[in-house]
Design a protein around this motif. Structure first.
Motif, PDB file in Angstrom:
ATOM      1  N   UNK A   1       0.936  -1.230   0.154  1.00  0.00           N
ATOM      2  CA  UNK A   1      -0.015  -0.045   0.064  1.00  0.00           C
ATOM      3  C   UNK A   1       0.737   1.204   0.026  1.00  0.00           C
ATOM      4  N   UNK A   2       2.109   1.144   0.793  1.00  0.00           N
ATOM      5  CA  UNK A   2       3.064   2.388   0.770  1.00  0.00           C
ATOM      6  C   UNK A   2       3.288   2.665  -0.677  1.00  0.00           C
ATOM      7  N   UNK A   3       3.509   1.666  -1.521  1.00  0.00           N
ATOM      8  CA  UNK A   3       4.062   1.788  -2.875  1.00  0.00           C
ATOM      9  C   UNK A   3       3.208   2.544  -3.653  1.00  0.00           C
ATOM     10  N   UNK A   4       1.812   1.949  -3.523  1.00  0.00           N
ATOM     11  CA  UNK A   4       0.811   2.653  -4.225  1.00  0.00           C
ATOM     12  C   UNK A   4       0.590   4.098  -3.808  1.00  0.00           C
ATOM     13  N   UNK A   5       0.538   4.379  -2.671  1.00  0.00           N
ATOM     14  CA  UNK A   5       0.390   5.843  -2.233  1.00  0.00           C
ATOM     15  C   UNK A   5       1.557   6.786  -2.730  1.00  0.00           C
ATOM     16  N   UNK A   6       2.879   6.284  -2.672  1.00  0.00           N
ATOM     17  CA  UNK A   6       4.128   6.874  -2.988  1.00  0.00           C
ATOM     18  C   UNK A   6       3.770   7.170  -4.725  1.00  0.00           C
ATOM     19  N   UNK A   7       3.287   6.362  -5.308  1.00  0.00           N
ATOM     20  CA  UNK A   7       2.988   6.380  -6.752  1.00  0.00           C
ATOM     21  C   UNK A   7       2.013   7.518  -6.960  1.00  0.00           C
ATOM     22  N   UNK A   8       0.789   7.608  -6.064  1.00  0.00           N
ATOM     23  CA  UNK A   8      -0.248   8.560  -5.969  1.00  0.00           C
ATOM     24  C   UNK A   8       0.462  10.046  -5.878  1.00  0.00           C
ATOM     25  N   UNK A   9       1.112  10.067  -4.945  1.00  0.00           N
ATOM     26  CA  UNK A   9       1.761  11.079  -4.637  1.00  0.00           C
ATOM     27  C   UNK A   9       2.767  11.727  -5.631  1.00  0.00           C
ATOM     28  N   UNK A  10       3.448  10.939  -6.222  1.00  0.00           N
ATOM     29  CA  UNK A  10       4.172  11.417  -7.473  1.00  0.00           C
ATOM     30  C   UNK A  10       3.392  11.831  -8.601  1.00  0.00           C
ATOM     31  N   UNK A  11       2.199  10.998  -8.895  1.00  0.00           N
ATOM     32  CA  UNK A  11       1.470  11.537 -10.020  1.00  0.00           C
ATOM     33  C   UNK A  11       0.755  13.034  -9.687  1.00  0.00           C
ATOM     34  N   UNK A  12       0.346  13.187  -8.344  1.00  0.00           N
ATOM     35  CA  UNK A  12      -0.234  14.422  -7.968  1.00  0.00           C
ATOM     36  C   UNK A  12       1.123  15.614  -8.294  1.00  0.00           C
ATOM     37  N   UNK A  13       2.050  15.573  -7.769  1.00  0.00           N
ATOM     38  CA  UNK A  13       3.190  16.508  -8.033  1.00  0.00           C
ATOM     39  C   UNK A  13       3.519  16.634  -9.145  1.00  0.00           C
ATOM     40  N   UNK A  14       3.266  15.418 -10.117  1.00  0.00           N
ATOM     41  CA  UNK A  14       3.242  15.590 -11.358  1.00  0.00           C
ATOM     42  C   UNK A  14       2.446  16.640 -12.206  1.00  0.00           C
ATOM     43  N   UNK A  15       0.898  16.242 -11.695  1.00  0.00           N
ATOM     44  CA  UNK A  15      -0.094  17.124 -12.253  1.00  0.00           C
ATOM     45  C   UNK A  15      -0.127  18.537 -11.821  1.00  0.00           C
ATOM     46  N   UNK A  16       0.860  18.715 -10.571  1.00  0.00           N
ATOM     47  CA  UNK A  16       1.140  20.326 -10.237  1.00  0.00           C
ATOM     48  C   UNK A  16       2.224  20.832 -10.925  1.00  0.00           C
TER      49      UNK A  16
ATOM     50  N   UNK B   1      10.821   6.537  -5.113  1.00  0.00           N
ATOM     51  CA  UNK B   1      10.459   5.589  -3.791  1.00  0.00           C
ATOM     52  C   UNK B   1       9.607   4.419  -4.051  1.00  0.00           C
ATOM     53  N   UNK B   2       8.490   4.871  -4.914  1.00  0.00           N
ATOM     54  CA  UNK B   2       7.519   3.856  -5.202  1.00  0.00           C
ATOM     55  C   UNK B   2       8.085   2.693  -5.884  1.00  0.00           C
ATOM     56  N   UNK B   3       9.046   3.021  -6.766  1.00  0.00           N
ATOM     57  CA  UNK B   3       9.510   2.131  -7.797  1.00  0.00           C
ATOM     58  C   UNK B   3      10.403   0.979  -6.606  1.00  0.00           C
TER      59      UNK B   3
ATOM     60  N   UNK C   1       7.265   2.863 -13.813  1.00  0.00           N
ATOM     61  CA  UNK C   1       8.236   3.007 -14.865  1.00  0.00           C
ATOM     62  C   UNK C   1       7.571   4.158 -16.111  1.00  0.00           C
ATOM     63  N   UNK C   2       6.588   3.804 -16.139  1.00  0.00           N
ATOM     64  CA  UNK C   2       5.650   4.818 -17.232  1.00  0.00           C
ATOM     65  C   UNK C   2       5.811   5.885 -16.561  1.00  0.00           C
ATOM     66  N   UNK C   3       5.280   6.167 -15.374  1.00  0.00           N
ATOM     67  CA  UNK C   3       5.327   7.614 -14.854  1.00  0.00           C
ATOM     68  C   UNK C   3       6.574   8.370 -14.851  1.00  0.00           C
ATOM     69  N   UNK C   4       7.656   7.502 -14.350  1.00  0.00           N
ATOM     70  CA  UNK C   4       9.118   8.075 -14.486  1.00  0.00           C
ATOM     71  C   UNK C   4       9.467   8.705 -15.720  1.00  0.00           C
ATOM     72  N   UNK C   5       9.317   7.652 -16.888  1.00  0.00           N
ATOM     73  CA  UNK C   5       9.447   8.041 -18.163  1.00  0.00           C
ATOM     74  C   UNK C   5       8.839   9.342 -18.708  1.00  0.00           C
ATOM     75  N   UNK C   6       7.642   9.614 -18.039  1.00  0.00           N
ATOM     76  CA  UNK C   6       6.978  10.613 -18.722  1.00  0.00           C
ATOM     77  C   UNK C   6       7.590  12.068 -17.997  1.00  0.00           C
ATOM     78  N   UNK C   7       7.678  11.663 -16.626  1.00  0.00           N
ATOM     79  CA  UNK C   7       8.533  13.057 -15.775  1.00  0.00           C
ATOM     80  C   UNK C   7       9.857  13.512 -16.443  1.00  0.00           C
TER      81      UNK C   7
END
Length: 228
Positions: A50-65, A77-79, A95-101
């Protein structure tokens, strides 16, 4: 109520859902607050997956911002956690999200390498998934192919971009045909193998040709208009 009863896991689930709703509404600051609370709870109850999922969600939120350095930090951290707990599906998503960033910050070579790895992870995972789980992976992989095409185009590596486009489209056709014929395809087929599968059904040949022509037109327009 869940908070009053001390049901931490349930409280985390509720806060997670609230955060996701805020994300969908475009209220990312509020979403970030909810996700950070979820992270604290999941650390407290030692819920590593669950921690991995949440770290990914936080990353997505920062990306949106548009806060890409923070997004990258949380994605990494999520990876690490998703690799640790063996969450291959989550690993491919992150990994897909990291590539996008990396693309957004102009680190195109790193983005290209990361997106290739994302696609490899996703393709190896597909045969093991239930049909209900394949939808999410297919969506993520479609994004990975699209981001990788864009990274190659910006680097003026047009042949590589075209090959990735063909591979992505052929993969989609092959999956459709495999489902229709109730057969299994190799986890990492070559473009030649994928095209051969597609050729077994005549109606798809015209579609594939049209799709390739459309990509060439997209390539020309994207080259003229895109700026990173």
């Amino acid at each position: 109520m869940r908070k009053q009863t001390g049901h931490k896991q349930g409280e985390g689930i509720t806060l997670n859902n609230i955060g996701l709703v805020y994300n969908m509404l475009g209220k990312d600051s509020e979403a970030l607050e909810s996700h950070q609370k979820v992270l604290a709870i999941r650390k407290q109850i030692n819920d590593k997956a669950g921690e991995g999922v949440t770290l990914n969600n936080i990353g997505l939120t920062y990306s949106n911002l548009g806060q890409y350095p923070q997004a990258l930090e949380f994605f990494q951290q999520a990876l690490a956690i998703r690799k640790q707990v063996g969450d291959k599906a989550g690993e491919g998503i992150t990994l897909n999200n990291i590539g996008y960033v990396l693309m957004q910050t102009g680190k195109l070579k790193e983005a290209t390498k990361t997106l290739h790895t994302a696609i490899e992870v996703q393709e190896l995972l597909r045969p093991e998934l239930k049909d209900t789980d394949k939808v999410s992976i297919i969506d993520t992989q479609r994004n990975s192919y699209r981001f990788l095409q864009q990274a190659y185009i910006v680097q003026k590596q047009y042949q590589e971009a075209l090959e990735i486009s063909e591979r992505g489209r052929a993969r989609a056709f092959a999956e459709l045909l495999a489902e229709k014929q109730k057969t299994q395809i190799e986890p990492k087929p070559t473009i030649k193998q994928l095209k051969q599968i597609a050729k077994e059904e005549t109606p798809f040949l015209g579609i594939f040709a049209i799709a390739s022509l459309r990509f060439v037109k997209f390539l020309i327009n994207f080259t003229r208009e895109s700026r990173f």
